[in-house]
Design an enzyme around this catalytic site. Structure first.
Site, PDB file in Angstrom:
ATOM      1  N   ASN A 173       0.852  -1.197   0.000  1.00 25.23           N
ATOM      2  CA  ASN A 173       0.000   0.000   0.000  1.00 25.23           C
ATOM      3  C   ASN A 173       0.889   1.248   0.000  1.00 25.23           C
ATOM      4  O   ASN A 173       2.115   1.150   0.031  1.00 25.23           O
ATOM      5  CB  ASN A 173      -0.953  -0.018   1.210  1.00 25.23           C
ATOM      6  CG  ASN A 173      -0.190  -0.079   2.515  1.00 25.23           C
ATOM      7  OD1 ASN A 173       0.544   0.838   2.856  1.00 25.23           O
ATOM      8  ND2 ASN A 173      -0.341  -1.180   3.240  1.00 25.23           N
ATOM      9  N   ASP A 178      -3.822  -6.501   5.308  1.00 21.06           N
ATOM     10  CA  ASP A 178      -4.751  -7.392   6.002  1.00 21.06           C
ATOM     11  C   ASP A 178      -4.673  -8.824   5.482  1.00 21.06           C
ATOM     12  O   ASP A 178      -4.967  -9.761   6.210  1.00 21.06           O
ATOM     13  CB  ASP A 178      -6.185  -6.867   5.847  1.00 21.06           C
ATOM     14  CG  ASP A 178      -6.383  -5.602   6.672  1.00 21.06           C
ATOM     15  OD1 ASP A 178      -5.903  -5.575   7.821  1.00 21.06           O
ATOM     16  OD2 ASP A 178      -6.996  -4.637   6.172  1.00 21.06           O
ATOM     17  N   LYS A 202       9.038 -17.115 -10.754  1.00 21.70           N
ATOM     18  CA  LYS A 202       8.173 -16.061 -11.292  1.00 21.70           C
ATOM     19  C   LYS A 202       6.978 -16.662 -12.028  1.00 21.70           C
ATOM     20  O   LYS A 202       7.151 -17.532 -12.891  1.00 21.70           O
ATOM     21  CB  LYS A 202       9.004 -15.181 -12.237  1.00 21.70           C
ATOM     22  CG  LYS A 202       8.265 -13.960 -12.703  1.00 21.70           C
ATOM     23  CD  LYS A 202       9.100 -13.148 -13.674  1.00 21.70           C
ATOM     24  CE  LYS A 202       8.229 -12.105 -14.335  1.00 21.70           C
ATOM     25  NZ  LYS A 202       8.888 -11.490 -15.488  1.00 21.70           N
ATOM     26  N   PRO A 239      -1.983 -11.851  10.507  1.00 18.91           N
ATOM     27  CA  PRO A 239      -2.268 -11.626  11.936  1.00 18.91           C
ATOM     28  C   PRO A 239      -2.499 -10.145  12.183  1.00 18.91           C
ATOM     29  O   PRO A 239      -1.939  -9.298  11.488  1.00 18.91           O
ATOM     30  CB  PRO A 239      -0.977 -12.082  12.631  1.00 18.91           C
ATOM     31  CG  PRO A 239       0.089 -12.010  11.578  1.00 18.91           C
ATOM     32  CD  PRO A 239      -0.602 -12.270  10.269  1.00 18.91           C
ATOM     33  N   LYS A 259     -13.302   0.112  16.867  1.00 14.08           N
ATOM     34  CA  LYS A 259     -11.984  -0.539  16.766  1.00 14.08           C
ATOM     35  C   LYS A 259     -11.261  -0.525  18.116  1.00 14.08           C
ATOM     36  O   LYS A 259     -10.621  -1.497  18.500  1.00 14.08           O
ATOM     37  CB  LYS A 259     -11.159   0.238  15.723  1.00 14.08           C
ATOM     38  CG  LYS A 259     -10.311  -0.640  14.863  1.00 14.08           C
ATOM     39  CD  LYS A 259      -9.850   0.107  13.628  1.00 14.08           C
ATOM     40  CE  LYS A 259     -10.869   0.017  12.513  1.00 14.08           C
ATOM     41  NZ  LYS A 259     -10.445   0.670  11.296  1.00 14.08           N
ATOM     42  N   LYS A 316     -10.357  -4.139  19.625  1.00 12.96           N
ATOM     43  CA  LYS A 316      -8.943  -4.549  19.721  1.00 12.96           C
ATOM     44  C   LYS A 316      -8.387  -4.361  21.133  1.00 12.96           C
ATOM     45  O   LYS A 316      -7.205  -4.569  21.356  1.00 12.96           O
ATOM     46  CB  LYS A 316      -8.095  -3.757  18.714  1.00 12.96           C
ATOM     47  CG  LYS A 316      -8.509  -3.994  17.256  1.00 12.96           C
ATOM     48  CD  LYS A 316      -7.431  -3.565  16.274  1.00 12.96           C
ATOM     49  CE  LYS A 316      -7.942  -3.679  14.846  1.00 12.96           C
ATOM     50  NZ  LYS A 316      -6.898  -3.676  13.840  1.00 12.96           N
TER      51      LYS A 316
HETATM   52  O1  C5P Z   1      -8.521  -2.821  11.496  1.00 15.30           O
HETATM   53  P1  C5P Z   1      -7.691  -1.700  10.960  1.00 15.30           P
HETATM   54  O2  C5P Z   1      -6.683  -2.152   9.964  1.00 15.30           O
HETATM   55  O3  C5P Z   1      -8.460  -0.536  10.466  1.00 15.30           O
HETATM   56  O4  C5P Z   1      -6.924  -1.172  12.270  1.00 15.30           O
HETATM   57  C1  C5P Z   1      -5.923  -0.221  12.202  1.00 15.30           C
HETATM   58  C2  C5P Z   1      -4.994  -0.390  13.348  1.00 15.30           C
HETATM   59  O5  C5P Z   1      -4.662  -1.759  13.543  1.00 15.30           O
HETATM   60  C3  C5P Z   1      -3.681   0.301  13.067  1.00 15.30           C
HETATM   61  O6  C5P Z   1      -3.160   0.767  14.285  1.00 15.30           O
HETATM   62  C4  C5P Z   1      -2.840  -0.823  12.477  1.00 15.30           C
HETATM   63  O7  C5P Z   1      -1.449  -0.599  12.663  1.00 15.30           O
HETATM   64  C5  C5P Z   1      -3.324  -2.030  13.239  1.00 15.30           C
HETATM   65  N1  C5P Z   1      -3.283  -3.274  12.462  1.00 15.30           N
HETATM   66  C6  C5P Z   1      -2.411  -4.290  12.854  1.00 15.30           C
HETATM   67  N2  C5P Z   1      -2.376  -5.463  12.167  1.00 15.30           N
HETATM   68  C7  C5P Z   1      -3.181  -5.675  11.107  1.00 15.30           C
HETATM   69  C8  C5P Z   1      -4.080  -4.661  10.705  1.00 15.30           C
HETATM   70  C9  C5P Z   1      -4.085  -3.483  11.393  1.00 15.30           C
HETATM   71  O8  C5P Z   1      -1.649  -4.102  13.806  1.00 15.30           O
HETATM   72  N3  C5P Z   1      -3.124  -6.819  10.457  1.00 15.30           N
END
Ligand code: C5P
Length: 404
Positions: free
Chosen positions: A210, A278, A288, A307, A339, A343
Site C-alpha cells: 500500500n 490485512d 516467477k 495476523p 476498533k 482490539k
Molecule cells: O482494522 P484496521 O486495519 O483498520 O486497524 C488499524 C490499526 O490496527 C492500526 O493501528 C494498524 O497498525 C493495526 N493493524 C495491525 N495489524 C493488522 C491490521 C491493522 O496491527 N493486520
C-alpha cells in the site's frame, strides 16, 4: 538518573592524576543511559590511554584538532553540535585558565567555544592551586558565563596535601550531570512503534502493498525520543532516514513485523502506526509466475488473513499500553471507537483519509484521539512533526495517569 537516557555527553578529560577516574565516569554515564564520546587533551593521554576510554565508551576517542582522519569521520563542529552536555572531568587549573580566556588552542577548548550545549566542569588539582587567586578569578568568570562547576571535594590529595581540590567521585559527577537535564514526559519509558507498509510476496518479483510512507510513525519515534523515551521502531519498507537515538528494525511482511514487535517486548507503550496488509497470498510461488499465452483469461489469487499485530500485542501476557490508528473514509469516530473496543486498546488515533492533503503519504495530518472512556480530543491540521509532538504529549499524560 533517568534524565540521562538518550542524552549525548561529550566527556572532556584533561591531564591530572584524577584522569584515571574518568574510566569509571564513562561507565556511570553509560549505565544511566547516556551516549558518551570522549575528548582527551594531550596531558590526559599521559595518565590514561585512549584505548581504555574507547573500549568503555564504545566510540573512538577524539584527540587532535588538526587530525585529517578524525575531521573526515566527525569534524569538530559536528562534534560540538552533537553534544547535549560537555562535561570536563577532571578539569585542571591550566584548562580552567584556558577556558576562562576563551582560547581554542586544542580540540577540547575549541569544542567548548563552538558548542551550544550545557557546559560542566569537575575541577581536580592541588589545594594550593585551587586556592590561588588566579584560579579563583577564573572560576568566578566561568560561573558568570554559565559553566556549571561540580566540586571539588576536600580531603587527602594524591600529593599528600589535605584541602579542597579532589575531584568528586564518578557516581556523584554522573548524578550532577543528570541534574543538568529536565525530566522528559517519557523519561525512561520504552516505546515500541511500528511504521510504514508491509509487503506481501506473490512470487520472487511481485508483491502486494500500500501507499503508506511511514512519515507519521517516524515523526512519532522522533517526538518520543525528544520526550526522553527509549524507542524501538519496527519499520516496513520505506525510504526514510532513521531518527537519531532510535533502535530501528527493518522488516518486509506482516508476519515479520509481528515477530519483530514481539521480540521488542517488554515495552511500556506500543504505537501501531503501520499500515499492515490485512491479507497475504496463500502461497508464495517459488519462481516467477508466467502469464498463459494461450488464454486471455484473468488470474485469481487466493489470499489468507494476516495476523492483527495490534490486537495480538494488546492481548499479550506482556501487554504494553496500546495505541492504534484508524484511517477511515466515513463514519470516522464511530468506526474508530468500535476498533478501540474490539482490539482492546487504550487510545485510538482517528484520521479521516477522505480529505485531500492529509493522512496517507502526505506531510500533514489532522486527528482525533479517543480514549477508553470514549472521550475525544481533536488535534487540528498540522505538519506530521508538530502533530507527533502533540500526540506524544497526550499519550505521556494518559500513560502516566494510568500507571500511577
Ligand atoms: O482494522 P484496521 O486495519 O483498520 O486497524 C488499524 C490499526 O490496527 C492500526 O493501528 C494498524 O497498525 C493495526 N493493524 C495491525 N495489524 C493488522 C491490521 C491493522 O496491527 N493486520
Amino acid at each position: 538518573m533517568q534524565r540521562l537516557v538518550n542524552k549525548r555527553v561529550l566527556l572532556g578529560v584533561s591531564g591530572g592524576i584524577a584522569a584515571y577516574k574518568s574510566a569509571e565516569l564513562v561507565r556511570r554515564l553509560k549505565d544511566a543511559g547516556a551516549e558518551v564520546r570522549v575528548v582527551m587533551t594531550r596531558g590526559a593521554r599521559e595518565f590514561i590511554t585512549p584505548l581504555t576510554l574507547q573500549a568503555l565508551s564504545g566510540n573512538p576517542v577524539h584527540g587532535d584538532l588538526l587530525d585529517p582522519n578524525a575531521e573526515a569521520a566527525m569534524g569538530h563542529i559536528e562534534l560540538a553540535r552533537w553534544a547535549d552536555l560537555i562535561l570536563v572531568a577532571p578539569t585542571t587549573a591550566d584548562l580552567m585558565a584556558r577556558l576562562a580566556q576563551g582560547r581554542g588552542d586544542d580540540l577540547l577548548t575549541t569544542l567548548v567555544l563552538a558548542t551550544d550545549a550545557e557546559l560542566a566542569l569537575a575541577p581536580a588539582m592541588n589545594q594550593a592551586m585551587w586556592r590561588d587567586p588566579a584560579t579563583q578569578a577564573n572560576l568566578q568568570l566561568l560561573l558568570e558565563r554559565g559553566f556549571k562547576v561540580f566540586g571539588p571535594a576536600a580531603g587527602e590529595q594524591a600529593c599528600g596535601d589535605i584541602g579542597p581540590g579532589r575531584m568528586l567521585e564518578p557516581a556523584d559527577i554522573a548524578a550532577r550531570a543528570a541534574d543538568c537535564f529536565s525530566y522528559g514526559a517519557l523519561s525512561g519509558v520504552h516505546v515500541l512503534i511500528n511504521a510504514g507498509p508491509t509487503r506481501e510476496a506473490i512470487d520472487p518479483v511481485r508483491y502486494i502493498s500500500n501507499h503508506s510512507s511511514g512519515k507519521m510513525g517516524f515523526a512519532l519515534a522522533e517526538a518520543a525520543v525528544e520526550a526522553g523515551a527509549r524507542v524501538t521502531l519496527v519499520a516496513g519498507p520505506v525510504t526514510l532516514p532513521t531518527p537519531g537515538r532510535v533502535t530501528r528494525v527493518d522488516v518486509v511482511s506482516a508476519e515479520e513485523m509481528l515477530s519483530a514487535c514481539e521480540q521488542a517486548l517488554p515495552a511500556d507503550i506500543f504505537i501501531a502506526s503501520a499500515a499492515v496488509a490485512d491479507y497475504r497470498p496463500a502461497r508464495v510461488a517459488e519462481s516467477k509466475l508466467k502469464k498463459d499465452p494461450a488464454s486471455g483469461e484473468g488470474f485469481t489469487l487466493s489470499m489468507v488473513r494476516n495476523p492483527d499485530i495490534l490486537a495480538t500485542l494488546a492481548s499479550h501476557p506482556q501487554r504494553p499500553w496500546c495505541v492504534g490508528f484508524a484511517a477511515e473514509t466515513d463514519r470516522l469516530l464511530e468506526y474508530a471507537s468500535d476498533k478501540l473496543q474490539r482490539k482492546n486498546l487504550d487510545l485510538i488515533i482517528a484520521n479521516d483519509v477522505s480529505q485531500p492533503g492529509i493522512g496517507f503519504n502526505s506531510d500533514e495530518n489532522a486527528v482525533t484521539l479517543i480514549d477508553r472512556a470514549l472521550q475525544q480530543h481533536h488535534l487540528p491540521c498540522a505538519s506530521k512533526q508538530k502533530l507527533a509532538r502533540q500526540i506524544i504529549a497526550h499519550i505521556a499524560s494518559r500513560f502516566s495517569g494510568h500507571s500511577e
